[in-house]
Design a protein around this motif. Structure first.
Motif, PDB file in Angstrom:
ATOM      1  N   SER A   1       0.848  -1.194   0.000  1.00 15.27           N
ATOM      2  CA  SER A   1       0.000   0.000   0.000  1.00 15.27           C
ATOM      3  C   SER A   1       0.882   1.241   0.000  1.00 15.27           C
ATOM      4  O   SER A   1       2.050   1.190   0.375  1.00 15.27           O
ATOM      5  CB  SER A   1      -0.890   0.044   1.248  1.00 15.27           C
ATOM      6  OG  SER A   1      -1.875  -0.959   1.209  1.00 15.27           O
ATOM      7  N   ASN A   2       0.292   2.339  -0.436  1.00 13.74           N
ATOM      8  CA  ASN A   2       0.962   3.616  -0.245  1.00 13.74           C
ATOM      9  C   ASN A   2      -0.073   4.653   0.149  1.00 13.74           C
ATOM     10  O   ASN A   2      -1.240   4.577  -0.263  1.00 13.74           O
ATOM     11  CB  ASN A   2       1.734   4.078  -1.474  1.00 13.74           C
ATOM     12  CG  ASN A   2       2.953   4.915  -1.079  1.00 13.74           C
ATOM     13  OD1 ASN A   2       2.934   5.629  -0.071  1.00 13.74           O
ATOM     14  ND2 ASN A   2       4.014   4.825  -1.863  1.00 13.74           N
TER      15      ASN A   2
ATOM     16  N   PRO B   1       8.199   6.159   1.124  1.00 15.42           N
ATOM     17  CA  PRO B   1       9.249   5.491   0.334  1.00 15.42           C
ATOM     18  C   PRO B   1       9.191   3.980   0.540  1.00 15.42           C
ATOM     19  O   PRO B   1       9.141   3.496   1.664  1.00 15.42           O
ATOM     20  CB  PRO B   1      10.547   6.066   0.924  1.00 15.42           C
ATOM     21  CG  PRO B   1      10.149   7.347   1.591  1.00 15.42           C
ATOM     22  CD  PRO B   1       8.755   7.101   2.106  1.00 15.42           C
ATOM     23  N   GLY B   2       9.153   3.253  -0.551  1.00 14.37           N
ATOM     24  CA  GLY B   2       9.163   1.798  -0.449  1.00 14.37           C
ATOM     25  C   GLY B   2       7.825   1.157  -0.149  1.00 14.37           C
ATOM     26  O   GLY B   2       7.716  -0.060  -0.086  1.00 14.37           O
ATOM     27  N   ARG B   3       6.774   1.969   0.055  1.00 13.84           N
ATOM     28  CA  ARG B   3       5.412   1.487   0.323  1.00 13.84           C
ATOM     29  C   ARG B   3       5.255   0.854   1.714  1.00 13.84           C
ATOM     30  O   ARG B   3       6.216   0.680   2.451  1.00 13.84           O
ATOM     31  CB  ARG B   3       4.951   0.501  -0.752  1.00 13.84           C
ATOM     32  CG  ARG B   3       4.916   1.102  -2.152  1.00 13.84           C
ATOM     33  CD  ARG B   3       4.198   0.180  -3.103  1.00 13.84           C
ATOM     34  NE  ARG B   3       4.174   0.756  -4.454  1.00 13.84           N
ATOM     35  CZ  ARG B   3       3.515   0.223  -5.482  1.00 13.84           C
ATOM     36  NH1 ARG B   3       2.838  -0.903  -5.301  1.00 13.84           N
ATOM     37  NH2 ARG B   3       3.522   0.809  -6.648  1.00 13.84           N
ATOM     38  N   ILE B   4       4.007   0.523   2.026  1.00 12.43           N
ATOM     39  CA  ILE B   4       3.648  -0.084   3.308  1.00 12.43           C
ATOM     40  C   ILE B   4       3.437  -1.582   3.073  1.00 12.43           C
ATOM     41  O   ILE B   4       2.626  -1.967   2.220  1.00 12.43           O
ATOM     42  CB  ILE B   4       2.351   0.529   3.872  1.00 12.43           C
ATOM     43  CG1 ILE B   4       2.467   2.053   3.952  1.00 12.43           C
ATOM     44  CG2 ILE B   4       2.002  -0.059   5.228  1.00 12.43           C
ATOM     45  CD1 ILE B   4       1.141   2.760   4.206  1.00 12.43           C
ATOM     46  N   PHE B   5       4.146  -2.424   3.826  1.00 13.09           N
ATOM     47  CA  PHE B   5       4.040  -3.863   3.633  1.00 13.09           C
ATOM     48  C   PHE B   5       3.651  -4.563   4.936  1.00 13.09           C
ATOM     49  O   PHE B   5       3.805  -4.002   6.029  1.00 13.09           O
ATOM     50  CB  PHE B   5       5.360  -4.448   3.115  1.00 13.09           C
ATOM     51  CG  PHE B   5       5.624  -4.160   1.662  1.00 13.09           C
ATOM     52  CD1 PHE B   5       5.008  -4.909   0.671  1.00 13.09           C
ATOM     53  CD2 PHE B   5       6.455  -3.114   1.293  1.00 13.09           C
ATOM     54  CE1 PHE B   5       5.239  -4.643  -0.671  1.00 13.09           C
ATOM     55  CE2 PHE B   5       6.695  -2.839  -0.040  1.00 13.09           C
ATOM     56  CZ  PHE B   5       6.088  -3.609  -1.027  1.00 13.09           C
TER      57      PHE B   5
ATOM     58  N   GLY C   1       7.684  13.001  -3.998  1.00 10.63           N
ATOM     59  CA  GLY C   1       8.211  12.423  -5.227  1.00 10.63           C
ATOM     60  C   GLY C   1       8.560  10.956  -5.167  1.00 10.63           C
ATOM     61  O   GLY C   1       9.206  10.442  -6.084  1.00 10.63           O
ATOM     62  N   VAL C   2       8.134  10.247  -4.109  1.00 11.64           N
ATOM     63  CA  VAL C   2       8.521   8.839  -3.972  1.00 11.64           C
ATOM     64  C   VAL C   2       7.414   7.874  -4.382  1.00 11.64           C
ATOM     65  O   VAL C   2       7.635   6.666  -4.429  1.00 11.64           O
ATOM     66  CB  VAL C   2       8.976   8.521  -2.529  1.00 11.64           C
ATOM     67  CG1 VAL C   2      10.215   9.311  -2.180  1.00 11.64           C
ATOM     68  CG2 VAL C   2       7.863   8.789  -1.529  1.00 11.64           C
ATOM     69  N   SER C   3       6.219   8.380  -4.636  1.00  6.43           N
ATOM     70  CA  SER C   3       5.123   7.510  -5.065  1.00  6.43           C
ATOM     71  C   SER C   3       4.854   7.745  -6.539  1.00  6.43           C
ATOM     72  O   SER C   3       4.652   8.882  -6.967  1.00  6.43           O
ATOM     73  CB  SER C   3       3.854   7.803  -4.249  1.00  6.43           C
ATOM     74  OG  SER C   3       2.752   7.084  -4.795  1.00  6.43           O
ATOM     75  N   GLY C   4       4.857   6.660  -7.297  1.00  8.49           N
ATOM     76  CA  GLY C   4       4.564   6.795  -8.720  1.00  8.49           C
ATOM     77  C   GLY C   4       3.112   6.511  -9.015  1.00  8.49           C
ATOM     78  O   GLY C   4       2.346   7.388  -9.404  1.00  8.49           O
ATOM     79  N   HIS C   5       2.686   5.263  -8.794  1.00 10.84           N
ATOM     80  CA  HIS C   5       1.364   4.839  -9.238  1.00 10.84           C
ATOM     81  C   HIS C   5       0.223   5.484  -8.457  1.00 10.84           C
ATOM     82  O   HIS C   5      -0.698   6.055  -9.044  1.00 10.84           O
ATOM     83  CB  HIS C   5       1.247   3.319  -9.156  1.00 10.84           C
ATOM     84  CG  HIS C   5      -0.014   2.797  -9.771  1.00 10.84           C
ATOM     85  ND1 HIS C   5      -0.286   2.902 -11.117  1.00 10.84           N
ATOM     86  CD2 HIS C   5      -1.099   2.198  -9.216  1.00 10.84           C
ATOM     87  CE1 HIS C   5      -1.482   2.384 -11.370  1.00 10.84           C
ATOM     88  NE2 HIS C   5      -1.993   1.953 -10.230  1.00 10.84           N
TER      89      HIS C   5
ATOM     90  N   ILE D   1       4.128  14.237  -9.803  1.00 16.95           N
ATOM     91  CA  ILE D   1       4.353  13.387  -8.634  1.00 16.95           C
ATOM     92  C   ILE D   1       5.359  14.009  -7.666  1.00 16.95           C
ATOM     93  O   ILE D   1       5.396  13.643  -6.499  1.00 16.95           O
ATOM     94  CB  ILE D   1       4.797  11.963  -9.026  1.00 16.95           C
ATOM     95  CG1 ILE D   1       6.112  11.987  -9.783  1.00 16.95           C
ATOM     96  CG2 ILE D   1       3.713  11.263  -9.827  1.00 16.95           C
ATOM     97  CD1 ILE D   1       6.681  10.611 -10.055  1.00 16.95           C
ATOM     98  N   ASP D   2       6.163  14.953  -8.152  1.00 19.82           N
ATOM     99  CA  ASP D   2       7.084  15.654  -7.252  1.00 19.82           C
ATOM    100  C   ASP D   2       6.340  16.530  -6.258  1.00 19.82           C
ATOM    101  O   ASP D   2       6.916  16.958  -5.247  1.00 19.82           O
ATOM    102  CB  ASP D   2       8.069  16.513  -8.055  1.00 19.82           C
ATOM    103  CG  ASP D   2       9.087  15.674  -8.809  1.00 19.82           C
ATOM    104  OD1 ASP D   2       9.368  14.549  -8.364  1.00 19.82           O
ATOM    105  OD2 ASP D   2       9.593  16.141  -9.842  1.00 19.82           O
ATOM    106  N   ASP D   3       5.069  16.814  -6.540  1.00 24.63           N
ATOM    107  CA  ASP D   3       4.236  17.620  -5.642  1.00 24.63           C
ATOM    108  C   ASP D   3       3.391  16.750  -4.713  1.00 24.63           C
ATOM    109  O   ASP D   3       2.518  17.251  -4.009  1.00 24.63           O
ATOM    110  CB  ASP D   3       3.300  18.526  -6.459  1.00 24.63           C
ATOM    111  CG  ASP D   3       4.050  19.458  -7.377  1.00 24.63           C
ATOM    112  OD1 ASP D   3       5.087  20.009  -6.953  1.00 24.63           O
ATOM    113  OD2 ASP D   3       3.612  19.641  -8.536  1.00 24.63           O
ATOM    114  N   VAL D   4       3.654  15.445  -4.732  1.00 21.78           N
ATOM    115  CA  VAL D   4       2.879  14.497  -3.920  1.00 21.78           C
ATOM    116  C   VAL D   4       3.810  13.790  -2.936  1.00 21.78           C
ATOM    117  O   VAL D   4       4.822  13.223  -3.326  1.00 21.78           O
ATOM    118  CB  VAL D   4       2.179  13.444  -4.805  1.00 21.78           C
ATOM    119  CG1 VAL D   4       1.315  12.524  -3.949  1.00 21.78           C
ATOM    120  CG2 VAL D   4       1.343  14.108  -5.885  1.00 21.78           C
ATOM    121  N   ALA D   5       3.456  13.847  -1.660  1.00 17.33           N
ATOM    122  CA  ALA D   5       4.236  13.141  -0.634  1.00 17.33           C
ATOM    123  C   ALA D   5       3.699  11.726  -0.480  1.00 17.33           C
ATOM    124  O   ALA D   5       2.487  11.496  -0.556  1.00 17.33           O
ATOM    125  CB  ALA D   5       4.146  13.875   0.698  1.00 17.33           C
TER     126      ALA D   5
END
Length: 299
Positions: free
Chosen positions: A162-163, A181-185, A200-204, A174-178
């Motif tokens: 999850s993110n 990093p690495g998602r929630i597992f 900038g660490v979340s793409g999808h 996406i640089d304007d979105v917090a």
């Protein structure tokens, strides 16, 4: 000749620090922890605690000052607010109080010649980019605390993880979105947050959020969770409109546009999977705190 800055240093800041030190101590922090949170020495904390530092009663009795002390005290005690965010919030209040307000009045009292003029200026813009950035990160940290404290949250985490995301008011990329990093597992039954929120660490997930905003959705945050018909039903039972989009899209913007055309007020978007594509639900909301709370509701 006395400057407004002298009033701030000699009247406002000692009183504010004293109030904040008292607040943090009442929240159970040790003298050492209060010193670290405020960036001052333990001896200074001791002086504040024992009333050895003179304060200004008009500052102490101002409800805006008291409200900010409570907000920052809670934020620092729970680590949902950074020292930088606290600093920005205090600076903003100071500039507001300098502008024909309390600090301007105190300044005029020590400089009568300023009567009618002192405070007729505004040094800081309360809506500047730094404040907006820190507000988003603060909201993200509170959202993370909710996720970490939600029993059973791991039941909502998809195989890809999850993110949790939140964007700036005028986000364009996406640089304007917090995000996280690495998602929630799911690590041994616990929702694991690998690092503090960053931009900038979340793409999808960030792309889904931006696509929805581009179609007119009044949302600023998103959280992806696993798809199951009963999860969508639970979200619908809380009064949230849902809309399905095609997982095998050629263009994400077009897929989201089509989904929102059918249900413009949807705050839950989902796709039921495709070849090599895991089905996912995206919960949208006004803040990271809000979408994390929504997830807690349906666990």
């Amino acid at each position: 000749m006395r400057f407004a800055e002298e009033v701030v240093v000699e009247e406002f800041l000692p009183t504010f620090r004293s109030m904040l030190a008292e607040d943090l101590r009442e929240r159970g922090l040790t003298q050492s922890e209060v010193a670290d949170a405020l960036g001052i020495s333990q001896s200074a904390v001791s002086k504040y605690a024992h009333g050895d530092v003179a304060g200004n009663e008009r500052v102490r009795e101002d409800e805006r000052v008291a409200r900010l002390v409570d907000e920052i005290g809670e934020g620092l005690a729970t680590e949902s607010m950074s020292q930088l965010q606290a600093l920005v919030e205090v600076e903003v209040l100071i500039r507001r109080l300098e502008d024909r307000d309390l600090i301007a009045q105190l300044h005029e009292e020590v400089m009568p010649e300023l009567a009618g003029y002192g405070g007729d200026f505004n040094v800081h813009d309360p809506d500047d980019e730094l404040r907006a950035t820190e507000r988003v990160l603060s909201s993200m940290r509170r959202g993370v605390h909710i996720v970490e404290g939600t029993s059973g949250f791991t039941s909502l985490i998809p195989a890809v993880g999850s993110n949790l995301c939140e964007c700036l008011p005028n986000a364009e990329s996406i640089d304007d979105v917090a995000g996280i990093p690495g998602r929630i597992f799911d690590v041994k039954g616990r929702a694991t947050i690998p690092a503090d929120p960053e931009f900038g660490v979340s793409g999808h997930v960030a792309s889904i959020l931006l696509a929805a905003r581009n179609e007119g959705a009044d949302v600023h945050a998103a959280l992806n969770i696993r798809y199951a018909p009963e999860i969508v039903e639970r979200l619908e039972s809380t009064g949230r409109a849902t809309a399905e989009f095609d997982a095998e899209y050629d263009d994400l913007g077009t897929a989201i546009e089509t989904a929102l055309d059918g249900t413009p007020d949807a705050t839950v978007l989902y796709q039921t999977g495709g070849y090599g594509i895991e089905p996912i639900v995206y919960v949208l909301g006004d803040s990271a705190e809000e979408v994390a709370e929504i997830a807690r509701e349906i666990v």
